[in-house]
Design an enzyme around this catalytic site. Structure first.
Site, PDB file in Angstrom:
ATOM      1  N   ASP A   1     -32.499   6.920 -28.917  1.00  0.00           N
ATOM      2  CA  ASP A   1     -31.797   5.656 -29.139  1.00  0.00           C
ATOM      3  C   ASP A   1     -32.487   4.861 -30.241  1.00  0.00           C
ATOM      4  OD1 ASP A   1     -30.352   3.331 -28.993  1.00  0.00           O
ATOM      5  OD2 ASP A   1     -30.488   3.135 -26.817  1.00  0.00           O
TER       6      ASP A   1
ATOM      7  N   GLU B   1     -28.523   7.839 -31.123  1.00  0.00           N
ATOM      8  CA  GLU B   1     -27.674   6.728 -30.697  1.00  0.00           C
ATOM      9  C   GLU B   1     -27.879   5.486 -31.547  1.00  0.00           C
ATOM     10  OE1 GLU B   1     -27.272   3.876 -26.741  1.00  0.00           O
ATOM     11  OE2 GLU B   1     -27.605   6.030 -26.481  1.00  0.00           O
TER      12      GLU B   1
ATOM     13  N   ASP C   1     -18.916   0.557 -23.586  1.00  0.00           N
ATOM     14  CA  ASP C   1     -19.481   0.042 -22.339  1.00  0.00           C
ATOM     15  C   ASP C   1     -18.350  -0.563 -21.530  1.00  0.00           C
ATOM     16  OD1 ASP C   1     -20.702  -1.761 -20.412  1.00  0.00           O
ATOM     17  OD2 ASP C   1     -22.574  -1.480 -21.509  1.00  0.00           O
TER      18      ASP C   1
ATOM     19  N   HIS D   1     -31.250   1.977 -31.359  1.00  0.00           N
ATOM     20  CA  HIS D   1     -30.997   0.565 -31.041  1.00  0.00           C
ATOM     21  C   HIS D   1     -30.577  -0.262 -32.251  1.00  0.00           C
ATOM     22  CE1 HIS D   1     -32.149   0.581 -26.850  1.00  0.00           C
ATOM     23  NE2 HIS D   1     -33.292   1.165 -27.128  1.00  0.00           N
TER      24      HIS D   1
ATOM     25  N   GLU E   1     -21.819   1.013 -28.097  1.00  0.00           N
ATOM     26  CA  GLU E   1     -22.084   0.061 -27.021  1.00  0.00           C
ATOM     27  C   GLU E   1     -21.772  -1.371 -27.429  1.00  0.00           C
ATOM     28  OE1 GLU E   1     -26.654  -1.001 -26.693  1.00  0.00           O
ATOM     29  OE2 GLU E   1     -26.403   1.124 -27.146  1.00  0.00           O
TER      30      GLU E   1
ATOM     31  N   HIS F   1     -21.809   3.831 -22.291  1.00  0.00           N
ATOM     32  CA  HIS F   1     -23.067   3.081 -22.197  1.00  0.00           C
ATOM     33  C   HIS F   1     -23.087   2.353 -20.859  1.00  0.00           C
ATOM     34  CE1 HIS F   1     -25.447  -0.669 -23.198  1.00  0.00           C
ATOM     35  NE2 HIS F   1     -26.255   0.237 -23.693  1.00  0.00           N
TER      36      HIS F   1
END
Length: 382
Positions: A184, A210, A258, A186, A236, A285
């Site tokens: 991830d 991700e 999500d 982020h 997400e 997510h």
């Protein structure tokens, strides 16, 4: 009668916002409208939107979704989309209970009998990564997700890049060839940094990379896809089919809406169908609570291009409460050999401990996203 009588919200630890809808006949549906760090704002939005639902037939889910998302001049974004998500989940829960069927049955029936799940592992050092992954393996998981890094310089140093590679290498060493590790980013990496580090990770065969860039820079995702053979995922912080379309066209391999942010079951089901057109897999997510997790699973059991499900049991955010603490029966969300079996109870398939929720709401929470700064004092991208 399935007319909506009452809508309530509950701000519960560690950082979740639950929505409860009750019909005139006493059927109760639960949803989750958690927007991490902004749930108090979403709570207000839920109560404003509930004015459009009270007294209406709870079973007209699609019609409600249209009104909630398009019934005002200003719409969209994480706050309103999260509010709609919680209300939508609760309406599907009511519908399932009304018809005596799990939600996935209402979505066309199951296409699988179990869903693979993965868990998050932290650790800033390779030794910590090894220990935490070993614990996940002992718990039966066959896939994990880890941070690529903390805050990154705009043009990373050799040491910063090497640290990312070393952590992923340590993860692969513990996992072996039969288990998976997702990495991830982020959104903390610039495109330049992604181009440099992504090829260096290829020998360790990440499951996917991700959110390599922030959602505002989704127009750059195509450049990321072209610089690596590793599958790229994002989503997400995308809240609609319209926002997913450009990244699908750019060549991502995994879509990660999500269900507490992207319009609930109704919209995520449509995002999944759109993703299928682009040969993209769905992996929602969900570092959130039990209601969001159950909603994700209901979609997964009825979605052909469903890949894997994130779940947050044991995640570092879960202080003062764990995922299953608000469930009367923890059995439906039990993982065996890295999978969760098909939920069969009506609605979302879980039973919420209402007393525990109301008690927790009295304490509330004030969770906020962490912020960082670089050594020169400038703000570090989250």
């Amino acid at each position: 009668m399935t007319k909506i009588a009452k809508v309530e919200t509950f701000l519960v630890a560690p950082r979740w916002l639950f929505v409860r809808i009750e019909t005139e006949s006493g059927i109760v549906g639960w949803g989750e409208a958690t927007c991490e760090g902004r749930s108090e704002t979403v709570r207000t939005a839920v109560h404003q939107l509930s004015e459009l639902l009270t007294g209406r037939d709870a079973l007209r889910i699609e019609d409600h979704w249209q009104v909630l998302t398009k019934g005002s001049f200003y719409r969209g974004g994480p706050i309103l989309a999260s509010a709609v998500s919680g209300l939508d989940q609760a309406l599907w829960d009511i519908a399932g209970k009304h018809y005596g069927a799990p939600v996935h049955q209402l979505l066309g029936g199951p296409v699988r009998d179990r869903i693979r799940v993965y868990g998050w592992v932290g650790g800033d050092e390779p030794a910590e990564i090894r220990d935490q992954i070993s614990a996940r393996i002992e718990a039966g998981l066959t896939a994990v997700k880890m941070n690529a890094s903390g805050p990154m310089s705009a043009l990373a140093s050799v040491a910063e890049l090497d640290a990312v590679v070393q952590r992923v290498a340590a993860a692969r060493e513990v996992l072996g060839d039969d288990r998976d590790v997702a990495v991830d980013f982020h959104g903390r990496f610039t495109l330049a940094n992604v181009r440099r580090v992504a090829p260096l990770l290829e020998p360790y065969r990440p499951f996917f990379l991700e959110e390599p860039v922030v959602p505002e820079n989704s127009h750059l995702i195509g450049e990321v896809v072209r610089c690596t053979t590793t599958p790229v995922s994002t989503g997400e912080r995308l809240y609609s089919r319209q926002e997913f379309l450009p990244v699908l066209q750019a060549g991502i391999a995994v879509a990660q809406p999500d269900l507490a942010h992207a319009g609930g079951i109704t919209e995520v089901r449509k995002i999944a169908t759109l993703a299928e057109v682009y040969d993209v897999q769905l992996a929602p997510h969900c570092p959130l609570g039990p209601i969001a997790l159950a909603a994700c699973l209901q979609v997964g059991f009825a979605t052909p291009n469903f890949l894997i499900q994130e779940q947050s049991i044991g995640i570092h955010y879960n202080l003062d409460a764990e995922v299953l603490d608000y469930c009367l029966d923890k059995t439906p969300l039990t993982f065996v050999d890295g999978y969760v079996s098909r939920l069969t109870a009506p609605g979302l398939g879980i039973e919420i401990d209402e007393h525990a929720v109301r008690t927790a709401d009295k304490r509330g929470h004030a969770w906020r996203s962490p912020t960082w700064r670089h050594p020169d004092g400038s703000y570090a991208e989250w």
